[in-house]
Design a protein around this motif. Sequence first.
Motif, PDB file in Angstrom:
ATOM      1  N   ALA A   1      -5.830   7.742   1.257  1.00  0.00           N
ATOM      2  CA  ALA A   1      -5.084   6.907   2.200  1.00  0.00           C
ATOM      3  C   ALA A   1      -5.634   7.030   3.610  1.00  0.00           C
ATOM      4  O   ALA A   1      -5.759   6.027   4.327  1.00  0.00           O
TER       5      ALA A   1
ATOM      6  N   PHE B   1       0.833  -1.200   0.000  1.00  0.00           N
ATOM      7  CA  PHE B   1       0.000   0.000   0.000  1.00  0.00           C
ATOM      8  C   PHE B   1       0.868   1.252   0.000  1.00  0.00           C
ATOM      9  O   PHE B   1       0.560   2.237  -0.671  1.00  0.00           O
TER      10      PHE B   1
ATOM     11  N   TYR C   1      -8.874  -1.735   3.368  1.00  0.00           N
ATOM     12  CA  TYR C   1      -7.964  -0.689   2.902  1.00  0.00           C
ATOM     13  C   TYR C   1      -7.836  -0.737   1.382  1.00  0.00           C
ATOM     14  O   TYR C   1      -7.917   0.303   0.719  1.00  0.00           O
TER      15      TYR C   1
ATOM     16  N   PHE D   1       0.929   4.141  -2.794  1.00  0.00           N
ATOM     17  CA  PHE D   1       0.741   5.532  -2.359  1.00  0.00           C
ATOM     18  C   PHE D   1       1.828   6.425  -2.943  1.00  0.00           C
ATOM     19  O   PHE D   1       1.550   7.505  -3.461  1.00  0.00           O
TER      20      PHE D   1
ATOM     21  N   TRP E   1      -8.988   2.398  -0.754  1.00  0.00           N
ATOM     22  CA  TRP E   1      -7.855   3.105  -1.357  1.00  0.00           C
ATOM     23  C   TRP E   1      -7.972   3.136  -2.875  1.00  0.00           C
ATOM     24  O   TRP E   1      -7.875   4.189  -3.496  1.00  0.00           O
TER      25      TRP E   1
ATOM     26  N   ARG F   1      -4.327  11.571  -3.018  1.00  0.00           N
ATOM     27  CA  ARG F   1      -3.712  10.379  -2.426  1.00  0.00           C
ATOM     28  C   ARG F   1      -3.732  10.425  -0.909  1.00  0.00           C
ATOM     29  O   ARG F   1      -3.890   9.405  -0.259  1.00  0.00           O
TER      30      ARG F   1
ATOM     31  N   ALA G   1      -9.020   5.231   3.691  1.00  0.00           N
ATOM     32  CA  ALA G   1      -8.816   3.786   3.627  1.00  0.00           C
ATOM     33  C   ALA G   1      -8.261   3.247   4.946  1.00  0.00           C
ATOM     34  O   ALA G   1      -8.682   2.189   5.423  1.00  0.00           O
TER      35      ALA G   1
END
Length: 140
Positions: free
Chosen positions: A86, A69, A124, A73, A128, A82, A89
């Motif tokens: 994030a 992740f 997540y 990112f 995300w 982003r 998420a």
Amino acid sequence: MTEQRSGFPRRDAEGRILTLGDLLGVSLAGLVIGVLAVVLFDWAFELIGAGDFGGANGWLAIILPAWLFWDDFRAWEFGAARVVAALAAAAVGMVAGLVVAGLAAGLSPLLSGGLGAATFTIGYAVVWFHGVHWLARRTG
């Protein structure tokens, strides 16, 4: 048309994972590897008399998915999309994971933490992926 990197998970030229299926597949594979590693360490500690099997924290299995992740990112262009995706998420993943781990509190820490980690990983990844794509389109 964007150039695509070869390999799995499939990524675009900037290094962003292209599909939710790829993100889920790789993150869940990392979770399984993490669970197996925690089980192996827990078993080894039991063999040397340093604790009972199942006493290790199953949340440790989240290390490889979290790394993936973080990598995705970093691949996204700097900006609010982003960061907001994030944070959202992480909030959804943590709350869902903690609820599941709490519901499984009667089980060993290895199992309840592993279930929480699995829930976090799925939550997540879904929030995300859809969130960052939607927000990036909205913010340009």
